[in-house]
Design a protein around this motif. Structure first.
Motif, mmCIF file in Angstrom:
data_model
loop_
_atom_site.group_PDB
_atom_site.id
_atom_site.type_symbol
_atom_site.label_atom_id
_atom_site.label_comp_id
_atom_site.label_asym_id
_atom_site.label_seq_id
_atom_site.Cartn_x
_atom_site.Cartn_y
_atom_site.Cartn_z
ATOM 1 N N ASN A 28 0.833 -1.202 0.000
ATOM 2 C CA ASN A 28 0.000 0.000 0.000
ATOM 3 C C ASN A 28 0.869 1.254 0.000
ATOM 4 O OD1 ASN A 28 -2.358 -1.512 0.072
ATOM 5 N ND2 ASN A 28 -2.338 -1.599 2.305
ATOM 6 N N GLY A 29 0.624 2.130 -0.978
ATOM 7 C CA GLY A 29 1.347 3.388 -1.055
ATOM 8 C C GLY A 29 2.724 3.295 -1.681
ATOM 9 N N VAL A 30 3.097 2.132 -2.217
ATOM 10 C CA VAL A 30 4.408 1.959 -2.842
ATOM 11 C C VAL A 30 4.206 1.710 -4.331
ATOM 12 C CG1 VAL A 30 6.506 0.550 -2.915
ATOM 13 C CG2 VAL A 30 5.404 1.027 -0.720
ATOM 14 N N ASP A 31 4.908 2.471 -5.154
ATOM 15 C CA ASP A 31 4.856 2.280 -6.598
ATOM 16 C C ASP A 31 5.319 0.867 -6.934
ATOM 17 O OD1 ASP A 31 4.858 3.461 -9.450
ATOM 18 O OD2 ASP A 31 6.887 2.633 -9.224
ATOM 19 N N ALA A 32 4.535 0.150 -7.747
ATOM 20 C CA ALA A 32 4.825 -1.255 -8.045
ATOM 21 C C ALA A 32 6.170 -1.432 -8.750
ATOM 22 C CB ALA A 32 3.706 -1.869 -8.871
ATOM 23 N N ALA A 33 6.554 -0.493 -9.611
ATOM 24 C CA ALA A 33 7.856 -0.608 -10.287
ATOM 25 C C ALA A 33 8.991 -0.514 -9.273
ATOM 26 C CB ALA A 33 7.997 0.459 -11.362
ATOM 27 N N ARG A 34 8.851 0.353 -8.296
ATOM 28 C CA ARG A 34 9.880 0.469 -7.242
ATOM 29 C C ARG A 34 9.881 -0.779 -6.364
ATOM 30 N NH1 ARG A 34 10.338 5.923 -4.243
ATOM 31 N NH2 ARG A 34 12.360 5.011 -3.845
ATOM 32 N N LEU A 35 8.699 -1.321 -6.095
ATOM 33 C CA LEU A 35 8.614 -2.553 -5.315
ATOM 34 C C LEU A 35 9.301 -3.691 -6.066
ATOM 35 C CD1 LEU A 35 7.597 -4.151 -2.868
ATOM 36 C CD2 LEU A 35 5.405 -4.417 -4.059
ATOM 37 N N ALA A 36 9.064 -3.798 -7.370
ATOM 38 C CA ALA A 36 9.706 -4.847 -8.170
ATOM 39 C C ALA A 36 11.222 -4.715 -8.111
ATOM 40 C CB ALA A 36 9.222 -4.787 -9.618
ATOM 41 N N SER A 37 11.723 -3.494 -8.235
ATOM 42 C CA SER A 37 13.169 -3.273 -8.154
ATOM 43 C C SER A 37 13.730 -3.690 -6.801
ATOM 44 C CB SER A 37 13.496 -1.800 -8.420
ATOM 45 O OG SER A 37 13.190 -1.458 -9.740
ATOM 46 N N ALA A 38 12.991 -3.387 -5.740
ATOM 47 C CA ALA A 38 13.444 -3.763 -4.395
ATOM 48 C C ALA A 38 13.444 -5.278 -4.214
ATOM 49 C CB ALA A 38 12.554 -3.099 -3.339
#
Length: 103
Positions: A28-38
């Motif tokens: 929640n509240g996290v951009d999915a592309a940034r989550l994928a990178s993490a």
């Protein structure tokens, strides 16, 4: 963010007849592309050298393929909306079939 912000769903064949697992991640509240990178960065940090990533289109979806260089399953990471999907399999054709079925 807190652990309560993260949602994870997983599907796999318990009998291992089908060589695939599918995991969905959303924070929640996290951009999915940034989550994928993490997520990918965490996998790289936990592995020995030899891991590679590449971008391509598989099953009509833009994916990042994570190859661990060990002959085992690869991870095909696909971002759709707020969700990060990970399709893990040793069979690229099966990965394409699964990815085609995802939104």
């Amino acid at each position: 963010k807190t652990p309560a912000d993260l949602q994870i769903a997983e599907a796999y064949d318990e009998t291992s007849t089908i060589d695939v697992s599918i995991t969905g991640f959303q924070a929640n509240g996290v951009d999915a592309a940034r989550l994928a990178s993490a997520i990918i960065a965490s996998w790289q940090a936990g592995q020995a050298s030899g891991i590679t990533t590449s971008s391509s289109t598989i099953g009509q979806k833009p994916v990042t393929t994570v190859d661990y260089g060990d002959g085992g399953p690869d991870d095909y990471v696909y971002v759709h909306g707020a969700v990060v999907f990970d399709v893990a399999t040793s069979d690229p054709d099966l990965a394409a079939q699964v990815l085609t079925q995802l939104p």
